[in-house]
Design a protein around this motif. Sequence first.
Motif, PDB file in Angstrom:
ATOM      1  N   PRO A  32      10.680   4.066   9.675  1.00 39.37           N
ATOM      2  CA  PRO A  32       9.643   4.737   9.236  1.00 39.37           C
ATOM      3  C   PRO A  32       8.918   3.750   8.019  1.00 39.37           C
ATOM      4  O   PRO A  32       9.592   3.034   7.422  1.00 39.37           O
ATOM      5  CB  PRO A  32      10.034   5.927   8.707  1.00 39.37           C
ATOM      6  N   PRO A  33       7.523   4.153   7.714  1.00 38.83           N
ATOM      7  CA  PRO A  33       6.902   3.238   7.019  1.00 38.83           C
ATOM      8  C   PRO A  33       7.301   3.091   5.524  1.00 38.83           C
ATOM      9  O   PRO A  33       7.385   2.626   4.839  1.00 38.83           O
ATOM     10  CB  PRO A  33       5.486   3.949   6.994  1.00 38.83           C
ATOM     11  N   GLY A  34       8.012   4.598   4.999  1.00 37.89           N
ATOM     12  CA  GLY A  34       8.437   4.773   3.870  1.00 37.89           C
ATOM     13  C   GLY A  34       9.796   3.816   3.737  1.00 37.89           C
ATOM     14  O   GLY A  34       9.858   3.141   2.450  1.00 37.89           O
ATOM     15  N   VAL A  35      10.426   3.820   4.550  1.00 41.87           N
ATOM     16  CA  VAL A  35      11.738   2.723   4.593  1.00 41.87           C
ATOM     17  C   VAL A  35      11.373   1.297   4.534  1.00 41.87           C
ATOM     18  O   VAL A  35      11.799   0.589   3.758  1.00 41.87           O
ATOM     19  CB  VAL A  35      12.535   3.093   5.797  1.00 41.87           C
ATOM     20  N   ARG A  36      10.194   1.144   5.421  1.00 43.15           N
ATOM     21  CA  ARG A  36       9.715  -0.271   5.422  1.00 43.15           C
ATOM     22  C   ARG A  36       9.443  -0.705   3.939  1.00 43.15           C
ATOM     23  O   ARG A  36       9.338  -1.761   3.662  1.00 43.15           O
ATOM     24  CB  ARG A  36       8.737  -0.540   6.273  1.00 43.15           C
ATOM     25  N   LEU A  37       8.480   0.087   3.298  1.00 42.68           N
ATOM     26  CA  LEU A  37       8.045   0.189   1.960  1.00 42.68           C
ATOM     27  C   LEU A  37       9.269  -0.440   0.993  1.00 42.68           C
ATOM     28  O   LEU A  37       9.108  -1.449   0.158  1.00 42.68           O
ATOM     29  CB  LEU A  37       7.280   0.997   1.415  1.00 42.68           C
ATOM     30  N   ARG A  38      10.254   0.369   0.790  1.00 42.73           N
ATOM     31  CA  ARG A  38      11.522   0.021   0.194  1.00 42.73           C
ATOM     32  C   ARG A  38      12.045  -1.373   0.404  1.00 42.73           C
ATOM     33  O   ARG A  38      12.430  -2.115  -0.329  1.00 42.73           O
ATOM     34  CB  ARG A  38      12.573   1.043   0.409  1.00 42.73           C
ATOM     35  N   THR A  39      12.023  -1.647   1.809  1.00 41.25           N
ATOM     36  CA  THR A  39      12.783  -2.958   2.360  1.00 41.25           C
ATOM     37  C   THR A  39      11.841  -4.097   1.797  1.00 41.25           C
ATOM     38  O   THR A  39      12.131  -5.095   1.231  1.00 41.25           O
ATOM     39  CB  THR A  39      12.817  -2.977   3.731  1.00 41.25           C
ATOM     40  N   ALA A  40      10.269  -3.907   1.805  1.00 42.82           N
ATOM     41  CA  ALA A  40       9.463  -4.932   1.403  1.00 42.82           C
ATOM     42  C   ALA A  40       9.639  -5.198  -0.023  1.00 42.82           C
ATOM     43  O   ALA A  40       9.514  -6.375  -0.430  1.00 42.82           O
ATOM     44  CB  ALA A  40       7.895  -4.120   1.553  1.00 42.82           C
ATOM     45  N   ARG A  41       9.856  -4.267  -0.928  1.00 41.95           N
ATOM     46  CA  ARG A  41      10.000  -4.559  -2.403  1.00 41.95           C
ATOM     47  C   ARG A  41      11.210  -5.432  -2.511  1.00 41.95           C
ATOM     48  O   ARG A  41      11.384  -6.275  -3.311  1.00 41.95           O
ATOM     49  CB  ARG A  41      10.137  -3.146  -3.245  1.00 41.95           C
ATOM     50  N   THR A 251       1.505 -10.796   5.628  1.00 36.35           N
ATOM     51  CA  THR A 251       1.306  -9.486   5.093  1.00 36.35           C
ATOM     52  C   THR A 251       0.109  -8.808   6.085  1.00 36.35           C
ATOM     53  O   THR A 251      -0.540  -8.427   5.705  1.00 36.35           O
ATOM     54  CB  THR A 251       0.463  -9.754   3.671  1.00 36.35           C
ATOM     55  N   PRO A 252       0.947  -8.273   7.124  1.00 35.26           N
ATOM     56  CA  PRO A 252       0.015  -7.317   8.026  1.00 35.26           C
ATOM     57  C   PRO A 252      -0.625  -6.092   7.469  1.00 35.26           C
ATOM     58  O   PRO A 252       0.033  -5.623   6.660  1.00 35.26           O
ATOM     59  CB  PRO A 252       1.008  -7.167   9.348  1.00 35.26           C
ATOM     60  N   GLY A 253      -1.529  -5.920   8.393  1.00 32.59           N
ATOM     61  CA  GLY A 253      -2.044  -4.448   7.840  1.00 32.59           C
ATOM     62  C   GLY A 253      -3.812  -4.560   7.886  1.00 32.59           C
ATOM     63  O   GLY A 253      -4.233  -3.701   8.520  1.00 32.59           O
ATOM     64  N   HIS A 254      -4.116  -5.334   7.152  1.00 29.33           N
ATOM     65  CA  HIS A 254      -5.817  -5.580   7.039  1.00 29.33           C
ATOM     66  C   HIS A 254      -6.085  -6.116   8.339  1.00 29.33           C
ATOM     67  O   HIS A 254      -7.058  -5.731   8.920  1.00 29.33           O
ATOM     68  CB  HIS A 254      -6.039  -6.580   5.898  1.00 29.33           C
ATOM     69  N   ALA A 307     -10.417  -2.058   2.828  1.00 30.20           N
ATOM     70  CA  ALA A 307     -10.064  -1.085   3.999  1.00 30.20           C
ATOM     71  C   ALA A 307     -11.543  -1.372   4.991  1.00 30.20           C
ATOM     72  O   ALA A 307     -11.943  -0.383   5.293  1.00 30.20           O
ATOM     73  CB  ALA A 307      -9.749   0.233   3.816  1.00 30.20           C
ATOM     74  N   ASN A 308     -11.978  -2.375   4.994  1.00 30.45           N
ATOM     75  CA  ASN A 308     -13.138  -2.491   5.993  1.00 30.45           C
ATOM     76  C   ASN A 308     -12.667  -2.387   7.584  1.00 30.45           C
ATOM     77  O   ASN A 308     -13.342  -1.625   8.490  1.00 30.45           O
ATOM     78  CB  ASN A 308     -13.810  -3.911   5.801  1.00 30.45           C
ATOM     79  N   THR A 309     -11.540  -2.899   7.769  1.00 25.80           N
ATOM     80  CA  THR A 309     -10.668  -2.597   9.060  1.00 25.80           C
ATOM     81  C   THR A 309      -9.309  -1.760   8.574  1.00 25.80           C
ATOM     82  O   THR A 309      -8.621  -2.437   7.792  1.00 25.80           O
ATOM     83  CB  THR A 309     -10.586  -3.851  10.093  1.00 25.80           C
ATOM     84  N   ILE A 310      -9.117  -0.771   9.437  1.00 23.60           N
ATOM     85  CA  ILE A 310      -7.945  -0.293   9.224  1.00 23.60           C
ATOM     86  C   ILE A 310      -7.018  -0.282  10.498  1.00 23.60           C
ATOM     87  O   ILE A 310      -6.734   0.484  11.098  1.00 23.60           O
ATOM     88  CB  ILE A 310      -7.945   1.263   8.773  1.00 23.60           C
ATOM     89  N   GLU A 311      -6.393  -1.696  10.459  1.00 21.03           N
ATOM     90  CA  GLU A 311      -5.538  -1.706  11.875  1.00 21.03           C
ATOM     91  C   GLU A 311      -4.313  -1.010  11.634  1.00 21.03           C
ATOM     92  O   GLU A 311      -4.063  -0.276  12.844  1.00 21.03           O
ATOM     93  CB  GLU A 311      -5.201  -3.298  12.127  1.00 21.03           C
ATOM     94  N   THR A 312      -3.809  -1.145  10.812  1.00 18.07           N
ATOM     95  CA  THR A 312      -2.502  -0.381  10.325  1.00 18.07           C
ATOM     96  C   THR A 312      -2.404  -0.249   8.737  1.00 18.07           C
ATOM     97  O   THR A 312      -1.742  -1.024   8.241  1.00 18.07           O
ATOM     98  CB  THR A 312      -1.255  -1.193  10.868  1.00 18.07           C
ATOM     99  N   THR A 313      -2.688   0.957   8.486  1.00 20.19           N
ATOM    100  CA  THR A 313      -2.979   1.085   7.143  1.00 20.19           C
ATOM    101  C   THR A 313      -1.479   1.300   6.289  1.00 20.19           C
ATOM    102  O   THR A 313      -1.581   0.541   5.053  1.00 20.19           O
ATOM    103  CB  THR A 313      -3.668   2.478   6.615  1.00 20.19           C
ATOM    104  N   ALA A 314      -0.593   1.700   6.852  1.00 25.00           N
ATOM    105  CA  ALA A 314       0.666   1.891   6.243  1.00 25.00           C
ATOM    106  C   ALA A 314       1.219   0.481   5.918  1.00 25.00           C
ATOM    107  O   ALA A 314       1.891   0.295   4.682  1.00 25.00           O
ATOM    108  CB  ALA A 314       1.845   2.784   6.909  1.00 25.00           C
TER     109      ALA A 314
END
Length: 370
Positions: A32-41, A251-254, A307-314
């Motif tokens: 899940p995105p929240g777990v990925r956030l913790r891993t990113a840190r 750094t994917p997302g934008h 956020a001009n493009t929101i391909e994957t915001t999380a």
Amino acid sequence: MRFPWGPGDVADLPTVGAGVDTLSDLSRSAEPPGVRLRTARAQARAFRAEFALTGTPDTVVTCDLVTLPYPTRFGLFRASRAIAPFLSITNRMLVIRWRDSDGRPRVLLFEPSDVELGRYTPYFDNLARKTPGVLERRMVREHGTVLGHLARLGIRPDDVDYLMFDHLHTQDLRRWLGTTAHQDDLDARPRAAFPRAKVVVQRDELAGMAELHPLQRPWYQPDTYRDVPPEAFLPIDGSIVLGPGVAVVKTPGHVFGNQSLVVNTSTGIWVSSENVIAAEALTPEHSRLPGIAKWARGWQQEVVLNANTIETTADQYNSAVLEKTLADRSQADPRFLQFFPSSELTGAWTNPGTTPTFSHGHITHGVQPV
């Protein structure tokens, strides 16, 4: 539309650099995105420690290219309470020089935008058509050209090894890389301005450009790539160390294939991308921009996205936190980080409520070439 490769063809192109095992592509994780956030840190902290040991490049120099308008609702996503519908951003090129372990000199240009041709990006072209000329001249200011800056720095175009962008929005590379056929709109078949240079780009982005999603179309110029030689690209998968104190971090997302430049300097680690447009967007609690600190506090958001493009915001949020964790504190004001937006928020009297609380303006490391 023709394109020099399809999604499957990208795998056959050569690559470059030493892969970074510490950083994984979390956008491909099933967590899940929240777990990925913790891993990113955690991954960012680990990479910080090892990256600092790779050394530093010889020089890092910043070169202003153009200041132009950008919708406030994009640049300060949901957070701004400024009355101005547009803010200003300044696009800058970074010139990084180092020597490989065998002594070979290298030159990397980060964000060497062809400003003239970039204006034909569908979004900006449409905006220009709707803007009176007298107003456009007040809002758009050109500061210098890629080739002009290099001449000033004493760098010949054939000295350049690598071109790199955080992503290929707005970029038209035909004059930099040359083409294999006559270009009707340029009334020429451009010869490569940088005959030795290769474009370091995420494989994901090249594959995605072969068949754009409707959300992506306003920001790319895919037709301009149809006659660019594929061998001018060096696709990478994830993060690499390119040289001493020089890394490319995915750094994917934008966009799906977004990437950031990370450099180690005499003042510590800097990070540059367009995931956010101001240093204070990574520490919004210290921002004096209308609405930013209150919004971040109220919604418990630690970053304010571009956020001009929101391909994957999380994923973009997680990437911004990864960048935030990598960067050192600014020596000029430790409330803010050494994050250098590739398009940095710039104050203008025409845009009330959008003057940044803090701005880096430039990075200088090492002895500048004469």
